[in-house]
Design an enzyme around this catalytic site. Sequence first.
Site, PDB file in Angstrom:
ATOM      1  N   ASP A  44     -18.123  44.914 -47.133  1.00 54.72           N
ATOM      2  CA  ASP A  44     -16.769  45.400 -47.406  1.00 54.72           C
ATOM      3  C   ASP A  44     -15.947  45.436 -46.113  1.00 54.72           C
ATOM      4  O   ASP A  44     -14.750  45.738 -46.138  1.00 54.72           O
ATOM      5  CB  ASP A  44     -16.779  46.745 -48.137  1.00 54.72           C
ATOM      6  N   SER A  45     -16.570  45.050 -44.982  1.00 55.71           N
ATOM      7  CA  SER A  45     -15.806  44.814 -43.754  1.00 55.71           C
ATOM      8  C   SER A  45     -14.736  43.756 -43.992  1.00 55.71           C
ATOM      9  O   SER A  45     -13.801  43.622 -43.203  1.00 55.71           O
ATOM     10  CB  SER A  45     -16.735  44.384 -42.615  1.00 55.71           C
ATOM     11  N   ASP A  83     -21.920  44.130 -50.798  1.00 54.10           N
ATOM     12  CA  ASP A  83     -21.640  45.558 -50.636  1.00 54.10           C
ATOM     13  C   ASP A  83     -21.028  46.164 -51.895  1.00 54.10           C
ATOM     14  O   ASP A  83     -20.092  45.596 -52.473  1.00 54.10           O
ATOM     15  CB  ASP A  83     -20.622  45.755 -49.503  1.00 54.10           C
ATOM     16  N   LYS A 112     -25.817  46.480 -51.589  1.00 55.05           N
ATOM     17  CA  LYS A 112     -26.025  47.460 -50.515  1.00 55.05           C
ATOM     18  C   LYS A 112     -25.105  48.648 -50.771  1.00 55.05           C
ATOM     19  O   LYS A 112     -23.962  48.443 -51.203  1.00 55.05           O
ATOM     20  CB  LYS A 112     -25.722  46.838 -49.139  1.00 55.05           C
ATOM     21  N   GLU A 114     -24.072  52.829 -49.209  1.00 55.05           N
ATOM     22  CA  GLU A 114     -24.143  53.759 -48.082  1.00 55.05           C
ATOM     23  C   GLU A 114     -24.593  55.135 -48.563  1.00 55.05           C
ATOM     24  O   GLU A 114     -24.192  55.564 -49.650  1.00 55.05           O
ATOM     25  CB  GLU A 114     -22.763  53.870 -47.411  1.00 55.05           C
ATOM     26  N   GLU A 180     -26.545  51.684 -38.662  1.00 51.76           N
ATOM     27  CA  GLU A 180     -25.341  51.341 -37.889  1.00 51.76           C
ATOM     28  C   GLU A 180     -25.013  52.472 -36.905  1.00 51.76           C
ATOM     29  O   GLU A 180     -24.954  53.649 -37.289  1.00 51.76           O
ATOM     30  CB  GLU A 180     -24.161  51.096 -38.843  1.00 51.76           C
TER      31      GLU A 180
HETATM   32  O1  KIV Z   1     -19.427  45.640 -44.342  1.00 49.86           O
HETATM   33  C1  KIV Z   1     -20.126  45.262 -43.392  1.00 49.86           C
HETATM   34  O2  KIV Z   1     -19.886  44.239 -42.752  1.00 49.86           O
HETATM   35  C2  KIV Z   1     -21.288  46.086 -43.034  1.00 49.86           C
HETATM   36  C3  KIV Z   1     -22.003  45.763 -41.771  1.00 49.86           C
HETATM   37  C4  KIV Z   1     -21.221  46.201 -40.590  1.00 49.86           C
HETATM   38  C5  KIV Z   1     -23.371  46.298 -41.771  1.00 49.86           C
HETATM   39  O3  KIV Z   1     -21.620  46.984 -43.751  1.00 49.86           O
END
Ligand code: KIV
Length: 296
Positions: A44-45, A83, A112, A114, A180
């Site tokens: 989600d970056s 994500d 993934k 959190e 992280e």
């Molecule tokens: O969204 C992302 O790119 C991440 C990484 C920084 C691990 O969660």
Amino acid sequence: MRTSIAAIHRMRAESVRIPMITAYDYTSARIVDRTSIPMILVGDSLGMVVQGRDSTLPVTVDDIVYHTRAVMRGCARPLVVADLPFLSYATPEDALRNAGRLMAEGGAQSVKLEGGAVMAPTIRRLVEAGIPVMGHLGFTPQSVHQIGLRVQGRDVAAARQLVLDALAIQEAGVWGLVLELVPGALAEAITARLRIPTIGIGAGVGCDGEVQVWHDVLGLYDELVPRHTRRFASLADTAVAALDELAGQVRDRSFPTATQTASMSPEVLTEALADVPGAIRSVSGAGAAPAPGGMP
Ligand code: KIV
């Protein structure tokens, strides 16, 4: 053949370090497919590096589905993890519905999410439904407004909580864990206590692998490089130079040449123009004869 979670577990068992990179589109995925990197994260970056937002919070499930589909079309070899965005897994039912979309519509091999022990029931629900889940602890960007953008686990209570969270989500069924912005010694201690691979970012070499963001490592921004990353190329500078060269050649008429110009029979053109009004200006170099081997 696509990399399996079992293959990633074998890498850990054989002490082979596990690189992972984010990717968000077809072209990038094709590039990763040509490397030895076994895992892609559709992170989600993308909210920040693709959409230009201030945080990952505005990213939607539709966004992740869209980008995961594009990534899946571009690669045949890496394991693709997608994500679950902010608030898309606030209840186990939400998590099941949205993780199902990332897998079924996006084509991801894993999701993934959190969070620590509090996420255990949600993780269990997903794993029971056949959805592989990767965890994410330490600095968790979806909680940036609660925890701030800083290293996590530096005092006794926070360090102990991180270890307990890692053990709790392992027991709940995550197959791997992103750590992280966790102190290196703590990340190593967590890694030593788990059966599953840890993938660090700003967490040191004591993790089983390392994940980095595409735009950071390839130098796609000219801002300062964050401390947890390293620039392995300067693609933005290369692109700026290439585009300025293109612009110069367009202006001085050295591009396009006959090679990039479509051709036609002069007789056909003469006949086509026979009874239409004459030219009102001359265009220097236009209609150059095609070069041998030029565009047909
Ligand atoms: O969204 C992302 O790119 C991440 C990484 C920084 C691990 O969660």
